[in-house]
Write an enzyme that holds these catalytic residues in place. Structure first.
Site, PDB file in Angstrom:
ATOM      1  N   GLU A   1      21.466   5.143  29.948  1.00 33.28           N
ATOM      2  CA  GLU A   1      22.451   4.575  30.710  1.00 33.28           C
ATOM      3  C   GLU A   1      22.795   4.754  32.069  1.00 33.28           C
ATOM      4  OE1 GLU A   1      25.752   3.530  27.327  1.00 33.28           O
ATOM      5  OE2 GLU A   1      25.162   5.684  27.459  1.00 33.28           O
TER       6      GLU A   1
ATOM      7  N   ASP B   1      29.687   0.892  17.127  1.00 30.44           N
ATOM      8  CA  ASP B   1      29.112   2.242  17.546  1.00 30.44           C
ATOM      9  C   ASP B   1      28.669   2.765  16.521  1.00 30.44           C
ATOM     10  OD1 ASP B   1      28.120   4.631  18.895  1.00 30.44           O
ATOM     11  OD2 ASP B   1      29.710   4.476  20.366  1.00 30.44           O
TER      12      ASP B   1
ATOM     13  N   ASN C   1      22.076   2.160  17.041  1.00 31.41           N
ATOM     14  CA  ASN C   1      23.509   2.953  16.741  1.00 31.41           C
ATOM     15  C   ASN C   1      23.461   3.204  15.298  1.00 31.41           C
ATOM     16  OD1 ASN C   1      25.580   4.375  17.863  1.00 31.41           O
ATOM     17  ND2 ASN C   1      25.739   2.872  19.682  1.00 31.41           N
TER      18      ASN C   1
END
Length: 299
Positions: free
Chosen positions: A121, A204, A154
């Site tokens: 990220e 998530d 995830n």
């Protein structure tokens, strides 16, 4: 309805806490701090936390049948010997993608370690899209690639009858289901079982309870939600005192407690002063449901 109680356990605050797993043998909760590059173990009896530093972002931890643990770090599946503080690589993926790392992972009912990758990220939830894939590390240490074009691989878990695999690619804002073959580990026939609402933000980590309902931690949503994958309806919302809730698992006596990890990365000083427990691990009691023990890796 029993009264739900939420408490922060341990004094550690993680940058990106993830992958909580209950270790019944040690009466402990394991989790990782991805950007902090450490695997942590909280002893429920003493309240003490032991942390083991590693050389790359470590994104998930799982039990191993032969003892100790397996982890995903960087783009590697690895074995972790806790007492010796020894990490040994088992297999590597995404060799052609220098900017990738593993994210969430979990062991299936047959002892295979499923884990997916993503691009590193730039800041939380901002990254190069569709760089990730979903993989399985088999007990014989071979690796199977299921599919690519994943944004942020995830949460994952399996239905109680072992016929359905549930999976979250965060930026699709959806909880998906696949047909799953326990014998072969193959998955297919992907469909969405729940689309997140705006205030629930980003899906998530995820776990399943003994009633076959899914619990999803909502990143930037400050909550875990309970979903019925059969009806596609949300049944319950539990709000936490932090926004960046990342993952959840059941543990403790009879697996009647829920543990929720959280993050502090991407929060400025003012935000952190409003949420001093950001990055903490939370124990939720009084939910009135139980979870199932985690499966150990068979290899």
């Amino acid at each position: 309805m029993s009264s739900v109680k939420i408490e922060c356990v341990g004094s550690d605050r993680y940058r990106l806490g993830e992958s909580p797993v209950w270790d019944e043998k040690e009466n402990s909760l394991l989790c990782v701090d991805i950007t902090g590059r450490k695997v942590c173990r909280w002893d429920a009896a003493s309240g003490q936390v032991q942390a083991l530093s590693v050389d790359a972002p470590v994104s998930s931890v799982a039990l191993r049948k032969s003892g100790d643990y397996v982890i995903t770090l960087g783009t590697r599946f690895a074995a972790l010997k806790w007492k010796e503080q020894l990490v040994t690589t088992i297999a590597q993926v995404d060799r052609d993608k220098a900017n990738n790392r593993f994210n969430d992972g979990k062991v299936d009912p047959a002892g295979r370690y499923f884990a997916g990758t993503m691009a590193e990220e730039i800041r939380p939830a901002v990254l190069e899209r569709r760089q990730g894939s979903l993989y399985t590390l088999c007990p014989d240490h071979s690796v199977v690639k299921h599919f690519d074009q994943v944004d942020i691989s995830n949460g994952l878990d399996w239905s109680l009858d072992h016929k359905t695999f549930f999976y979250i690619d965060s930026l699709s804002y959806s909880v998906d289901a696949f047909d799953y073959d326990l014998q072969t580990g193959k998955i297919g026939n992907r469909r969405s079982v729940y689309k997140l609402e705006k205030e629930e933000s980003i899906p998530d980590g995820m776990c399943i309870d003994t009633e076959g309902k899914l619990w999803v931690a909502c990143y930037d949503g400050g909550r875990v939600i309970r979903l019925d994958p059969e009806t596609g309806k949300r049944i319950q919302t539990v709000k936490l005192p932090v926004d960046k809730t990342t993952s959840c698992c059941f543990g403790g006596k009879d697996y009647s407690e829920m543990y929720v990890t959280s993050a502090s990365d991407g929060m400025d000083r003012e935000w952190l002063s409003r949420q001093p427990q950001a990055g903490g691990v939370f124990k939720i009691t009084g939910l009135g449901v139980k979870g199932i023990p985690p499966y150990p890796f068979a290899g």
